[in-house]
Design a protein around this motif. Structure first.
Motif, mmCIF file in Angstrom:
data_model
loop_
_atom_site.group_PDB
_atom_site.id
_atom_site.type_symbol
_atom_site.label_atom_id
_atom_site.label_comp_id
_atom_site.label_asym_id
_atom_site.label_seq_id
_atom_site.Cartn_x
_atom_site.Cartn_y
_atom_site.Cartn_z
ATOM 1 N N LYS A 135 0.865 -1.550 -0.068
ATOM 2 C CA LYS A 135 0.039 -0.364 0.154
ATOM 3 C C LYS A 135 1.385 1.543 0.082
ATOM 4 O O LYS A 135 1.896 0.874 0.635
ATOM 5 C CB LYS A 135 -0.640 0.242 1.174
ATOM 6 N N SER A 136 -0.105 2.148 -0.437
ATOM 7 C CA SER A 136 1.299 3.593 -0.515
ATOM 8 C C SER A 136 0.224 4.927 -0.159
ATOM 9 O O SER A 136 -0.229 5.087 0.337
ATOM 10 C CB SER A 136 0.798 3.779 -1.983
ATOM 11 N N MET A 137 1.758 6.145 -0.002
ATOM 12 C CA MET A 137 1.096 7.009 1.647
ATOM 13 C C MET A 137 2.193 7.701 1.067
ATOM 14 O O MET A 137 3.558 6.730 0.949
ATOM 15 C CB MET A 137 0.537 6.417 2.860
ATOM 16 N N MET A 138 2.057 9.253 1.070
ATOM 17 C CA MET A 138 2.674 10.429 1.332
ATOM 18 C C MET A 138 3.328 11.122 1.981
ATOM 19 O O MET A 138 2.496 11.631 3.386
ATOM 20 C CB MET A 138 2.342 11.611 0.138
ATOM 21 N N ILE A 139 4.442 10.834 2.505
ATOM 22 C CA ILE A 139 5.236 11.501 3.549
ATOM 23 C C ILE A 139 5.585 12.253 3.197
ATOM 24 O O ILE A 139 7.130 12.900 3.122
ATOM 25 C CB ILE A 139 6.156 10.312 4.784
ATOM 26 N N THR B 81 0.552 3.384 9.877
ATOM 27 C CA THR B 81 -0.650 4.627 9.900
ATOM 28 C C THR B 81 0.461 5.899 8.632
ATOM 29 O O THR B 81 1.645 5.173 9.528
ATOM 30 C CB THR B 81 -1.040 5.461 10.674
ATOM 31 N N GLU B 82 0.369 6.962 8.503
ATOM 32 C CA GLU B 82 1.131 7.987 7.610
ATOM 33 C C GLU B 82 1.669 8.420 8.982
ATOM 34 O O GLU B 82 3.296 8.723 9.326
ATOM 35 C CB GLU B 82 0.292 8.729 6.886
ATOM 36 N N GLU B 83 1.088 8.462 10.773
ATOM 37 C CA GLU B 83 1.396 9.390 11.802
ATOM 38 C C GLU B 83 2.651 8.162 11.873
ATOM 39 O O GLU B 83 3.463 8.396 12.111
ATOM 40 C CB GLU B 83 0.744 9.076 12.238
ATOM 41 N N PRO C 146 7.533 9.821 -1.568
ATOM 42 C CA PRO C 146 6.218 8.711 -1.689
ATOM 43 C C PRO C 146 6.575 7.555 -0.930
ATOM 44 O O PRO C 146 7.500 7.226 -1.162
ATOM 45 C CB PRO C 146 6.344 8.216 -3.135
ATOM 46 N N ARG D 230 5.751 8.586 10.195
ATOM 47 C CA ARG D 230 6.770 10.330 10.559
ATOM 48 C C ARG D 230 7.838 9.751 11.051
ATOM 49 O O ARG D 230 7.858 10.687 11.835
ATOM 50 C CB ARG D 230 5.498 10.916 10.068
#
Length: 305
Positions: free
Chosen positions: A40-44, A290-292, A48, A295
């Protein structure tokens, strides 16, 4: 020594991997499993990031790299301790190329020193290896930054196109610009600090290369520690110039790695993770990260952006 594997292009890479998997069932099983790895993908910020569920990587992620554990086990990179099925191809003086039996990508090699010596600092051999390997990224995990065998000098190689940070660096640090650039100079939201260099043939002293390969994180006393770094070298796919990238680290593992209960995420970042592909060997971590979380992992293991 010369061989048809002196240049690792598409043809020789495919030939070597196919020949190895034809005689090594365990490695073939792990390579075949990549086809069903969930992602799965996300942006930090502007980076990417891909999260990959890869159960076969549990051995690396959960590796005990304490001095006591290292002393008590046989080195799995030494010739006498490797599986009989594993090929070893001389690739550069005093180093051999192996197919990694626990791959993250369909092309994944380990490059090991022929003698047993520690993972002390990124070797200059990364440059000629990258020059001979168009399309591949040669990378180094510091002893305290993702190396699961810190007692034996080794590098790894994967396709440069698999690592999002490399393509971002090529965009943010154009080859037409200055030789060395720090991420804080870039007009982008980045999750950690790094230094990047363009290696030009006219630089006889290879100043940019040397500066990049000696750019480390700091230990708890504030002293530079060559074990706290992830270093990468590859050929720019647009210009053909060599690129170098160093990500200084301040910790091997984030706090979530050793947390209890639902707070635990079994993520142990190495060079591939810091380059934008986070490996989760457990399905529960893949589902809940998660994105958090990402990070926080980057901020706790990388230097402040």
């Amino acid at each position: 020594m010369t061989s048809r594997f002196d240049i690792l292009n598409d043809e020789t890479v495919s030939e070597l991997i196919e020949a190895q998997l034809a005689v090594w069932p365990e490695a073939k099983k792990n390579f075949d499993a990549l086809a069903s790895c969930r992602r799965k993908s996300m942006m930090i910020g502007d980076l990417p990031v891909i999260i990959q569920l890869n159960p076969a990587r549990i051995k690396s992620t959960a590796a005990d790299i304490s001095k006591e554990s290292i002393a008590a086990r046989r080195c799995f990179l030494c010739k006498e301790n490797r599986p009989e099925e594993q090929f070893a191809i001389p690739i550069i003086e005093n180093m051999e190329l192996l197919v990694n039996p626990y791959p993250i990508f369909p092309v994944h090699f380990t490059i090991v020193a022929t003698d047993h010596r520690p993972q002390t600092a990124p070797p200059l051999a990364m440059a000629p290896l990258a020059a001979r390997s168009p399309g591949l990224c040669i990378f180094f995990n510091g002893a305290n930054a993702g190396a699961s065998a810190p007692d034996h000098l080794h590098l790894q190689a994967v396709l440069a196109s698999e690592l999002p940070l490399l393509r971002l660096v090529e965009r943010l640090h154009p080859a037409s610009g200055k030789d060395i650039m720090v991420s804080t100079e870039m007009k982008a939201e980045l999750p950690f600090r790094f230094i990047t260099a363009v290696i030009r043939p006219e630089d006889e002293k290879m100043t940019a290369l040397v500066e990049t390969l000696t750019h480390f994180g700091n230990d708890k006393d504030g002293n530079p520690d060559p074990g706290l770094v992830n270093t990468y070298m590859w050929t720019d796919h647009n210009t053909g110039l060599l690129r170098a990238l160093a990500v200084p680290r301040k910790a091997h593992r984030p706090t979530c790695y050793s947390a209890e209960g639902d707070e635990r995420l079994l993520v142990s970042p190495g060079a591939i993770d810091m380059a934008g592909v986070i490996i989760t060997p457990r399905a529960e971590d893949f589902e809940k990260i998660t994105e958090e979380d990402v990070r926080t992992i980057f901020s706790e293991t990388g230097m402040e952006a």
